[in-house]
Design a protein around this motif. Structure first.
Motif, PDB file in Angstrom:
ATOM      1  N   ASP A   1     -20.927  45.972  34.487  1.00  0.00           N
ATOM      2  CA  ASP A   1     -21.398  45.375  35.741  1.00  0.00           C
ATOM      3  C   ASP A   1     -22.903  45.558  35.899  1.00  0.00           C
ATOM      4  N   VAL A   2     -23.367  46.774  35.651  1.00  0.00           N
ATOM      5  CA  VAL A   2     -24.794  47.066  35.806  1.00  0.00           C
ATOM      6  C   VAL A   2     -25.613  46.292  34.786  1.00  0.00           C
ATOM      7  N   LEU A   3     -25.138  46.240  33.554  1.00  0.00           N
ATOM      8  CA  LEU A   3     -25.851  45.530  32.504  1.00  0.00           C
ATOM      9  C   LEU A   3     -25.966  44.047  32.843  1.00  0.00           C
TER      10      LEU A   3
ATOM     11  N   ARG B   1     -27.196  53.219  40.084  1.00  0.00           N
ATOM     12  CA  ARG B   1     -28.150  53.621  41.130  1.00  0.00           C
ATOM     13  C   ARG B   1     -27.914  52.798  42.394  1.00  0.00           C
ATOM     14  N   LYS B   2     -27.560  51.533  42.233  1.00  0.00           N
ATOM     15  CA  LYS B   2     -27.294  50.672  43.389  1.00  0.00           C
ATOM     16  C   LYS B   2     -26.144  51.215  44.224  1.00  0.00           C
TER      17      LYS B   2
ATOM     18  N   ASN C   1     -23.711  61.397  39.711  1.00  0.00           N
ATOM     19  CA  ASN C   1     -23.775  61.737  38.294  1.00  0.00           C
ATOM     20  C   ASN C   1     -25.033  61.095  37.696  1.00  0.00           C
ATOM     21  N   PHE C   2     -25.223  61.219  36.392  1.00  0.00           N
ATOM     22  CA  PHE C   2     -26.353  60.545  35.748  1.00  0.00           C
ATOM     23  C   PHE C   2     -26.266  59.050  36.019  1.00  0.00           C
ATOM     24  N   TYR C   3     -27.415  58.379  36.021  1.00  0.00           N
ATOM     25  CA  TYR C   3     -27.435  56.950  36.329  1.00  0.00           C
ATOM     26  C   TYR C   3     -27.117  56.095  35.106  1.00  0.00           C
ATOM     27  N   LEU C   4     -26.201  55.150  35.303  1.00  0.00           N
ATOM     28  CA  LEU C   4     -25.921  54.148  34.264  1.00  0.00           C
ATOM     29  C   LEU C   4     -27.195  53.400  33.913  1.00  0.00           C
TER      30      LEU C   4
END
Length: 283
Positions: free
Chosen positions: A271-273, A165-166, A135-138
């Motif tokens: 998590d990504v942030l 993305r990871k 899907n779109f990347y966070l």
């Protein structure tokens, strides 16, 4: 032998690193080899998305190939098909292709249609395949929100199950390392939750301490606001349809395929942030 395209890009370079960490030899394919990171375990070869004797030669010896989709352009499907023709001639057997969530020739998101055509051609040529429909990347949503203090676009109250993305890179590496297990499968790569853009900016505002807003534009307003960036019509269409695809529900829905492959839950927006902030503090 594993082959990896796009090794000078974000996704491909991370996959290359993960494969190297496992001590597995691989062939790295790059349009500009001089920009590729050098690994003792990897051979770097020059390659473009075309069907030429040079490209066929570059692909020889590769059994399983990670095909990161080419740069967005009106000729992308043609480039993909020519490259796949070269891969067939070279004897590549298994294509791991970075497709898109909900890939369909009638998809609202215009670039999704390229992926549908590419998937069909991979099957038509008789390759064994694994399609990674992320899907779109966070990461992208976070970047534009923090950089601009807002996200604007005609997404309405539609939801998107954006993925890290990871996670996409980690899944791709795992598939390459155990390709037989994932033959002829289509994996939907999403985050663990579906969120509206309004919910995304609310979470980012809370976690970052910054005021981030969502501007729910009309389609006409979206085209007008993007005119400050000189671009071609197809690019404006792609940018705006990113949001209209969310509005009509084509980017909603949560898959557990990331967890199925990695054995852990997919990363959330928070998590990504938090991980990106930690990385910044380390620099």
């Amino acid at each position: 032998m594993i082959g990896i395209t796009g090794v000078t890009g974000k996704l491909g370079s991370y996959v290359a690193d993960l494969v190297d960490q496992q001590g597995i030899a691989s062939i790295h394919l790059a349009r500009s080899p001089e920009r590729a990171k050098v690994y003792a375990s990897a051979e770097i070869r020059k390659m473009v998305y075309a069907n030429t004797p040079e490209v066929v030669e570059a692909l020889k010896g590769i059994d399983t190939l990670l095909m990161v989709s080419a740069r967005e352009n009106p000729e992308r499907v043609k480039e993909h098909k020519e490259f796949l023709d070269a891969a067939k001639i070279a004897g590549v057997e298994h294509i791991v292709y970075t497709s898109f969530y909900g890939a369909d020739e009638k998809a609202t998101f215009t670039l999704s249609r390229d992926h549908a055509q590419t998937e069909d051609y991979i099957k038509e040529l008789g390759f064994t395949y694994t399609f990674l429909r992320d899907n779109f990347y966070l990461d992208f949503l976070i970047e534009i929100a923090l950089e601009n203090g807002e996200i604007r676009g005609p997404a309405g109250s539609g939801k998107v199950s954006a993925v890290a993305r990871k996670d996409t890179s980690s899944v791709a590496a795992e598939i390459l390392l155990h390709a037989k297990k994932w033959e002829n499968q289509t994996l939907n790569l999403t985050g663990p939750e579906e969120l509206s853009i309004e919910e995304i900016v609310a979470l980012l505002s809370k976690e970052s301490g910054k005021t981030i807003t969502y501007v729910d534009e009309s389609v006409e307003e979206a085209y007008e606001s993007r005119k400050k960036w000189p671009a071609q019509t197809w690019e404006y269409d792609a940018w705006v349809s990113t949001y209209t695809a969310i509005k009509v529900g084509e980017q909603a829905g949560v898959s557990t395929d990331v967890e199925k492959v990695l054995g852990r839950p997919a990363m959330s927006l928070i998590d990504v942030l938090k991980e990106s902030q930690l990385l910044e503090e380390d620099l």
